[in-house]
Design an enzyme around this catalytic site. Structure first.
Site, PDB file in Angstrom:
ATOM      1  N   LYS A  58       0.834  -1.204   0.000  1.00 41.79           N
ATOM      2  CA  LYS A  58       0.000   0.000   0.000  1.00 41.79           C
ATOM      3  C   LYS A  58       0.866   1.250   0.000  1.00 41.79           C
ATOM      4  CE  LYS A  58      -0.771  -0.760   4.979  1.00 41.79           C
ATOM      5  NZ  LYS A  58      -1.802  -0.980   6.017  1.00 41.79           N
ATOM      6  N   ARG A  61     -11.721  -0.014  14.001  1.00 44.90           N
ATOM      7  CA  ARG A  61     -11.354   1.388  14.168  1.00 44.90           C
ATOM      8  C   ARG A  61     -11.673   1.783  15.603  1.00 44.90           C
ATOM      9  NH1 ARG A  61     -10.748   6.113  11.359  1.00 44.90           N
ATOM     10  NH2 ARG A  61      -9.096   4.867  10.374  1.00 44.90           N
ATOM     11  N   ARG A 108     -15.031  -2.757  11.203  1.00 44.33           N
ATOM     12  CA  ARG A 108     -15.317  -2.505   9.794  1.00 44.33           C
ATOM     13  C   ARG A 108     -15.085  -3.803   9.024  1.00 44.33           C
ATOM     14  NH1 ARG A 108     -11.369   2.464   8.856  1.00 44.33           N
ATOM     15  NH2 ARG A 108      -9.976   0.830   9.639  1.00 44.33           N
ATOM     16  N   ASP A 162      -6.187   1.645  13.847  1.00 45.37           N
ATOM     17  CA  ASP A 162      -6.744   0.480  13.165  1.00 45.37           C
ATOM     18  C   ASP A 162      -6.064  -0.775  13.680  1.00 45.37           C
ATOM     19  OD1 ASP A 162      -8.251   2.257  11.697  1.00 45.37           O
ATOM     20  OD2 ASP A 162      -6.875   2.271   9.986  1.00 45.37           O
ATOM     21  N   ASN A 202      -4.202   7.049  12.772  1.00 42.21           N
ATOM     22  CA  ASN A 202      -4.730   8.094  11.899  1.00 42.21           C
ATOM     23  C   ASN A 202      -4.895   9.404  12.664  1.00 42.21           C
ATOM     24  OD1 ASN A 202      -5.650   6.470   9.296  1.00 42.21           O
ATOM     25  ND2 ASN A 202      -6.187   5.243  11.084  1.00 42.21           N
TER      26      ASN A 202
END
Length: 324
Positions: free
Chosen positions: A165, A215, A229, A277, A288
């Site tokens: 990623k 999350r 999620r 996460d 984040n």
């Protein structure tokens, strides 16, 4: 907590017309601010101006309401001095975390002595989601950052399946699962190296992602809530923006340990609203700090008021500054 006087709040975010109010965390925070009597202004990062040692923003007063398609009303634009005219700046524009984003953090850092900026812009700049997390490698799956194809091949041979990623991506964009065969791996590495000047991240694939990617939201270092999620059919990505679905959840002992370790450092850095996460109940993958999401679903499942918690934390920060 006793609320302070009504505040003037400038929100640096994406265009109002493009947000999806059903799940947008910034809109959720704005609704909570307005309910407390705070005055809101909206502007884009491109509306910032530095002049005569002042940081200005061409901003518009805004009223928000939870009505799809009619969720905001703008007033006439005003040139705000972010140091003198407002009490709080919320830096909430979405990545990419590029030079434009970094420049905005440098400009907002110049108003910090006069105005509370959330999250702290210097800390946001120094804590990119996929690099800051390396400070907590003991909680992470096997991870590599590289541009070297041979290194990636060796990593794949050791771990069987991997995920590749971008280092500064967001919302699950350009996240690839590579199986044991390594089919198209060389082409994928060529694509990443041609598309981005920075290296990319490679992690061991965690099969538990099929059961969800949790999350967890922390407000000033304390757990506010979490959602699980779950990836859509045929997907490994669980981001809500790419079709993942949210489910109610509770934290494992390992996840609570992760939060206890991270919390004091987040608080120290002025990272007041953070989303981490965790896969499989134990593997930390990202921290984040730019524009974390998820609080709408968390509040819907748990009957909580994370927007209110954020404003309580802001009030506490402002009171501490006033007393200093």
């Amino acid at each position: 907590m006793t609320q302070l006087n009504p505040l003037t709040v400038a929100v640096q975010m994406d265009p109002m017309e493009g947000i999806r109010i059903g799940g947008d965390s910034t809109f959720h925070i704005m609704l909570a601010a307005q309910a407390r009597g705070h005055s809101l202004y909206h502007y884009l990062a491109t509306d910032l101006t530095y002049r005569d040692d002042r940081v200005l923003a061409k901003a518009r007063p805004v009223k928000v309401q939870k009505v799809e398609g009619d969720h905001y009303v703008f007033g006439d634009p005003e040139m705000l001095d972010l140091g003198r005219d407002v009490d709080v700046v919320l830096m909430r524009q979405d990545p990419p975390f590029d030079l434009s984003y970094i420049t905005a953090t440098h400009l907002l850092e110049r108003v910090q002595a006069e105005t509370l900026v959330v999250n702290d812009p210097a800390s946001v700049r120094n804590a990119p989601e996929k690099l800051f997390v390396l400070d907590y490698a003991r909680f992470m799956p096997p991870t590599m950052i590289t541009r070297d194809l041979d290194e990636v091949r060796s990593f794949l041979a050791r771990h069987g399946e991997i995920v590749v990623k971008p280092l500064y991506g967001n919302a699950g964009n350009a996240v690839f699962h590579v199986g044991q065969s390594g089919a198209n791996l060389s082409a994928l590495v060529e694509l990443f190296n041609a598309s981005w000047v920075e290296p990319f991240m490679v992690q061991a694939f965690i099969p538990g992602v099929a059961e969800g990617d949790k999350r967890i939201v922390l407000v000033d270092g304390e757990v506010a809530g979490a959602i699980n999620r779950i990836p859509g059919k045929g997907e490994i990505r669980s981001n809500l923006a790419v079709g993942g679905s949210a489910a109610k959840t509770v934290l494992t002992e390992r996840e609570l340990e992760i939060c206890e370790v991270l919390g004091p450092e987040l608080k120290r850095r002025g990272l007041l609203f953070v989303g981490i996460d965790v896969i499989g109940g134990e593997w930390l993958t990202e921290i984040n700090v730019t524009s974390p999401t998820g609080i709408v679903s968390i509040d819907a499942f748990n009957g909580t008021d994370t927007g209110g918690m954020i404003w309580d934390a802001i009030d506490a920060r402002l009171a501490a500054r006033a007393a200093a």
